[in-house]
Design a protein around this motif. Structure first.
Motif, PDB file in Angstrom:
ATOM      1  N   VAL A  19       0.842  -1.195   0.000  1.00 43.83           N
ATOM      2  CA  VAL A  19       0.000   0.000   0.000  1.00 43.83           C
ATOM      3  C   VAL A  19       0.881   1.250   0.000  1.00 43.83           C
ATOM      4  N   ALA A  20       1.767   1.331   0.968  1.00 41.02           N
ATOM      5  CA  ALA A  20       2.626   2.507   1.103  1.00 41.02           C
ATOM      6  C   ALA A  20       3.814   2.152   1.970  1.00 41.02           C
ATOM      7  N   VAL A  21       4.898   2.861   1.765  1.00 39.02           N
ATOM      8  CA  VAL A  21       6.106   2.696   2.579  1.00 39.02           C
ATOM      9  C   VAL A  21       6.614   4.082   2.952  1.00 39.02           C
ATOM     10  N   ILE A  22       7.258   4.154   4.107  1.00 37.21           N
ATOM     11  CA  ILE A  22       7.874   5.408   4.530  1.00 37.21           C
ATOM     12  C   ILE A  22       9.300   5.118   4.964  1.00 37.21           C
ATOM     13  N   TYR A  23      10.201   5.973   4.512  1.00 35.90           N
ATOM     14  CA  TYR A  23      11.609   5.835   4.853  1.00 35.90           C
ATOM     15  C   TYR A  23      11.906   6.672   6.095  1.00 35.90           C
ATOM     16  N   ARG A  24      12.575   6.036   7.035  1.00 38.11           N
ATOM     17  CA  ARG A  24      12.953   6.744   8.250  1.00 38.11           C
ATOM     18  C   ARG A  24      14.450   6.957   8.252  1.00 38.11           C
ATOM     19  N   PRO A  25      14.978   8.064   8.737  1.00 36.59           N
ATOM     20  CA  PRO A  25      14.248   9.113   9.446  1.00 36.59           C
ATOM     21  C   PRO A  25      13.713  10.253   8.586  1.00 36.59           C
ATOM     22  N   THR A  26      13.911  10.175   7.251  1.00 38.51           N
ATOM     23  CA  THR A  26      13.549  11.327   6.428  1.00 38.51           C
ATOM     24  C   THR A  26      12.040  11.512   6.319  1.00 38.51           C
ATOM     25  N   GLY A  27      11.267  10.414   6.469  1.00 32.95           N
ATOM     26  CA  GLY A  27       9.830  10.517   6.288  1.00 32.95           C
ATOM     27  C   GLY A  27       9.392  10.507   4.831  1.00 32.95           C
ATOM     28  N   THR A  28      10.263  10.160   3.923  1.00 35.16           N
ATOM     29  CA  THR A  28       9.917  10.110   2.509  1.00 35.16           C
ATOM     30  C   THR A  28       8.932   8.971   2.258  1.00 35.16           C
ATOM     31  N   PRO A  29       7.762   9.268   1.658  1.00 30.89           N
ATOM     32  CA  PRO A  29       6.779   8.227   1.406  1.00 30.89           C
ATOM     33  C   PRO A  29       6.836   7.718  -0.030  1.00 30.89           C
ATOM     34  N   TYR A  30       6.289   6.540  -0.207  1.00 30.05           N
ATOM     35  CA  TYR A  30       6.157   5.961  -1.548  1.00 30.05           C
ATOM     36  C   TYR A  30       4.880   5.142  -1.540  1.00 30.05           C
ATOM     37  N   TYR A  31       4.048   5.333  -2.593  1.00 28.76           N
ATOM     38  CA  TYR A  31       2.724   4.719  -2.598  1.00 28.76           C
ATOM     39  C   TYR A  31       2.508   3.811  -3.799  1.00 28.76           C
ATOM     40  N   HIS A  32       1.650   2.827  -3.598  1.00 29.96           N
ATOM     41  CA  HIS A  32       1.104   2.094  -4.732  1.00 29.96           C
ATOM     42  C   HIS A  32       0.280   3.093  -5.528  1.00 29.96           C
ATOM     43  N   ASP A  33       0.375   3.023  -6.845  1.00 27.17           N
ATOM     44  CA  ASP A  33      -0.285   4.025  -7.691  1.00 27.17           C
ATOM     45  C   ASP A  33      -1.776   4.144  -7.384  1.00 27.17           C
ATOM     46  N   SER A  34      -2.443   3.044  -7.106  1.00 30.28           N
ATOM     47  CA  SER A  34      -3.894   3.086  -6.921  1.00 30.28           C
ATOM     48  C   SER A  34      -4.297   3.722  -5.591  1.00 30.28           C
ATOM     49  N   MET A  35      -3.330   3.913  -4.677  1.00 28.23           N
ATOM     50  CA  MET A  35      -3.639   4.504  -3.375  1.00 28.23           C
ATOM     51  C   MET A  35      -3.266   5.988  -3.299  1.00 28.23           C
ATOM     52  N   LYS A  36      -2.549   6.452  -4.299  1.00 29.82           N
ATOM     53  CA  LYS A  36      -2.118   7.852  -4.259  1.00 29.82           C
ATOM     54  C   LYS A  36      -3.323   8.772  -4.213  1.00 29.82           C
ATOM     55  N   GLY A  37      -3.240   9.776  -3.358  1.00 28.02           N
ATOM     56  CA  GLY A  37      -4.310  10.752  -3.261  1.00 28.02           C
ATOM     57  C   GLY A  37      -5.386  10.396  -2.252  1.00 28.02           C
ATOM     58  N   ARG A  38      -5.505   9.116  -1.898  1.00 31.84           N
ATOM     59  CA  ARG A  38      -6.509   8.710  -0.912  1.00 31.84           C
ATOM     60  C   ARG A  38      -5.865   8.301   0.401  1.00 31.84           C
ATOM     61  N   PHE A  39      -4.678   7.708   0.322  1.00 33.20           N
ATOM     62  CA  PHE A  39      -3.997   7.209   1.517  1.00 33.20           C
ATOM     63  C   PHE A  39      -2.762   8.059   1.793  1.00 33.20           C
ATOM     64  N   THR A  40      -2.485   8.270   3.072  1.00 27.59           N
ATOM     65  CA  THR A  40      -1.296   9.010   3.484  1.00 27.59           C
ATOM     66  C   THR A  40      -0.582   8.251   4.582  1.00 27.59           C
TER      67      THR A  40
END
Length: 123
Positions: free
Chosen positions: A45-66
């Motif tokens: 669904v989504a991943v976040i890199y720590r400690p920067t907080g950089t997110p990466y999303y599955h294309d179908s979840m972009k805009g709806r999920f954070t």
């Protein structure tokens, strides 16, 4: 050893919102959310890199999920808006080492998993 505990799942109507939480013991560079519906493979669904907080999303979840993280509480969150019945699944938190974004939504890359929290969206 990293232990993960998800919470926040539940039942909502289509168009509603939920916020999932994942409390982690220990630290890893990548924290992610996956989901799995009955009969389907587990999908990122989504991943976040720590400690920067950089997110990466599955294309179908972009805009709806954070996805977000709170370093002080060692927790990761998934805010889900405009939910659809097809979002119904068990949602899992996962933790793993640093990896390129192209690999970061593949479940096989992760060492640690929570037990999951159920999300059910009704039409």
């Amino acid at each position: 050893q990293v232990q993960l505990q998800e919470s926040g799942g539940g039942s909502v109507q289509s168009g509603g919102s939920l916020k999932l939480s994942c409390a982690a013991s220990g630290g890893t560079r990548c924290m992610a959310w996956f989901r799995q519906a009955p009969g389907n493979e587990r999908e990122g669904v989504a991943v976040i890199y720590r400690p920067t907080g950089t997110p990466y999303y599955h294309d179908s979840m972009k805009g709806r999920f954070t996805i977000s993280h709170d370093s002080a509480n060692n927790s990761v969150y998934l805010q889900m808006n405009a939910l659809k019945p097809e979002d119904t699944a068990m949602y899992y938190c996962a933790a793993g080492p640093f990896m390129p974004a192209i690999q970061a939504l593949s479940p096989g890359q992760y060492n640690y998993w929570g037990q999951g929290t159920q999300v059910t969206v009704s039409s």
